[in-house]
Design a protein around this motif. Structure first.
Motif, PDB file in Angstrom:
ATOM      1  N   ILE A  14      43.591  37.864  35.389  1.00  0.00           N
ATOM      2  CA  ILE A  14      42.096  37.597  34.606  1.00  0.00           C
ATOM      3  C   ILE A  14      41.280  38.371  35.406  1.00  0.00           C
ATOM      4  O   ILE A  14      40.183  39.079  34.806  1.00  0.00           O
ATOM      5  N   PHE A  15      41.303  38.446  36.743  1.00  0.00           N
ATOM      6  CA  PHE A  15      40.089  39.329  37.514  1.00  0.00           C
ATOM      7  C   PHE A  15      40.189  40.650  36.904  1.00  0.00           C
ATOM      8  O   PHE A  15      39.247  41.217  36.890  1.00  0.00           O
TER       9      PHE A  15
ATOM     10  N   ALA B 221      36.095  45.078  31.879  1.00  0.00           N
ATOM     11  CA  ALA B 221      35.344  44.866  30.708  1.00  0.00           C
ATOM     12  C   ALA B 221      33.831  45.430  30.989  1.00  0.00           C
ATOM     13  O   ALA B 221      33.373  45.295  31.969  1.00  0.00           O
ATOM     14  N   ASP B 222      33.286  45.742  29.768  1.00  0.00           N
ATOM     15  CA  ASP B 222      31.898  46.020  29.849  1.00  0.00           C
ATOM     16  C   ASP B 222      30.854  44.996  29.195  1.00  0.00           C
ATOM     17  O   ASP B 222      29.888  44.812  29.797  1.00  0.00           O
TER      18      ASP B 222
ATOM     19  N   ARG C 122      37.116  30.049  42.260  1.00  0.00           N
ATOM     20  CA  ARG C 122      38.186  30.695  42.432  1.00  0.00           C
ATOM     21  C   ARG C 122      38.071  32.175  42.629  1.00  0.00           C
ATOM     22  O   ARG C 122      38.751  33.224  43.255  1.00  0.00           O
ATOM     23  N   SER C 123      36.979  32.821  42.012  1.00  0.00           N
ATOM     24  CA  SER C 123      36.563  34.085  41.877  1.00  0.00           C
ATOM     25  C   SER C 123      35.742  34.694  43.101  1.00  0.00           C
ATOM     26  O   SER C 123      35.179  35.570  43.257  1.00  0.00           O
ATOM     27  N   GLN C 124      35.995  33.856  44.225  1.00  0.00           N
ATOM     28  CA  GLN C 124      35.147  33.952  45.316  1.00  0.00           C
ATOM     29  C   GLN C 124      35.443  35.351  46.169  1.00  0.00           C
ATOM     30  O   GLN C 124      34.870  35.987  46.913  1.00  0.00           O
ATOM     31  N   GLN C 125      36.754  36.143  45.799  1.00  0.00           N
ATOM     32  CA  GLN C 125      37.173  37.414  46.398  1.00  0.00           C
ATOM     33  C   GLN C 125      35.859  38.332  45.860  1.00  0.00           C
ATOM     34  O   GLN C 125      35.702  39.201  46.763  1.00  0.00           O
TER      35      GLN C 125
END
Ligand SMILES: Cc1cc2nc3c(=O)[nH]c(=O)nc-3n(C[C@H](O)[C@H](O)[C@H](O)COP(=O)(O)O)c2cc1C
Length: 202
Positions: free
Chosen positions: A75-76, A82-83, A106-109
């Protein structure tokens, strides 16, 4: 200077646990608008992916990559490619639904990339400028301010991802499954939002 992209890509992330629910319907409608305006489109139904919550281990502080290797990784990658991004999530218990919040945590990266490693999430400046995001939501009741907290969380998510915030489309008093189909204002509003995501450079 590079040529403008001929085709933009739009990705919707539908976060509700309810299959075929109102926010999923809105996400698909927004993608219809994007597709009609020439974009390639894809929808991620979050409940079909197996993503663990953030462990707060700070492992991503080393290289900007999460140490947990599950479905979130794919997903990342799609989010980075994506634009246009559509984040669709209902209000549960006065805030954004837990599934969306869990994925955002979870997108902390990406936060680590920007604020610990001091690097842009999307390196190409022109691509970065063209990235646009919209938030789509519904609530069952009509309490004033019910979307405020959720919209704030999504603004944070977009900022973390080098996505320019193109606004929120939120609709109250939409409770039963599919009830959003009886709201032509909503269906037209998100369709237009999809067109905007697809035609940003034109
Ligand atoms: C667990 C749960 C909590 C909810 N909490 C709220 C709430 O605090 N305020 C509200 O207006 N609606 C609340 N709702 C109603 C949903 O926002 C509404 O049913 C919405 O249409 C669901 O969207 P969906 O079909 O995309 O899942 C809640 C629904 C559920 C299942």
């Amino acid at each position: 200077m590079k040529d403008k992209p001929v085709k933009r890509s739009c990705l919707a992330i539908a976060c509700s646990p309810r299959k075929g629910g109102n926010t999923e319907i809105l996400a698909r409608r927004a993608l219809d608008g994007a597709a009609a305006a020439g974009a390639s489109t894809e929808i991620i139904i979050l409940r079909d992916f197996c993503c663990a919550p953030c462990k707060a281990c700070d492992g991503c502080f080393k290289n900007g990559r999460c140490v947990v290797k599950d479905d979130a990784v794919q997903i990342f990658d799609k989010i980075l490619a994506a634009d246009g991004i559509i984040l669709a999530a209902p209000i549960f218990s006065m805030g954004i639904c837990a599934q969306a919040k869990m994925f955002i945590d979870r997108s902390q990266q990406f936060w680590a990339c920007k604020y610990v490693l001091d690097k842009p999430v999307v390196e190409d400046e022109e691509r970065r400028r063209g990235r646009l995001g919209v938030f789509l939501s519904v609530s069952g009741a009509g309490l004033p301010g019910v979307f405020e907290g959720a919209a704030r969380v999504v603004k944070y998510f977009f900022k973390m991802l080098d996505i320019n915030d193109a606004g929120a489309h939120c609709y109250s008093k939409v409770d039963k499954k599919g009830e959003i189909l009886e709201r032509p204002d909503a269906m037209a509003g998100v369709y237009e939002a999809g067109i905007k995501l697809a035609t940003f450079f034109e």
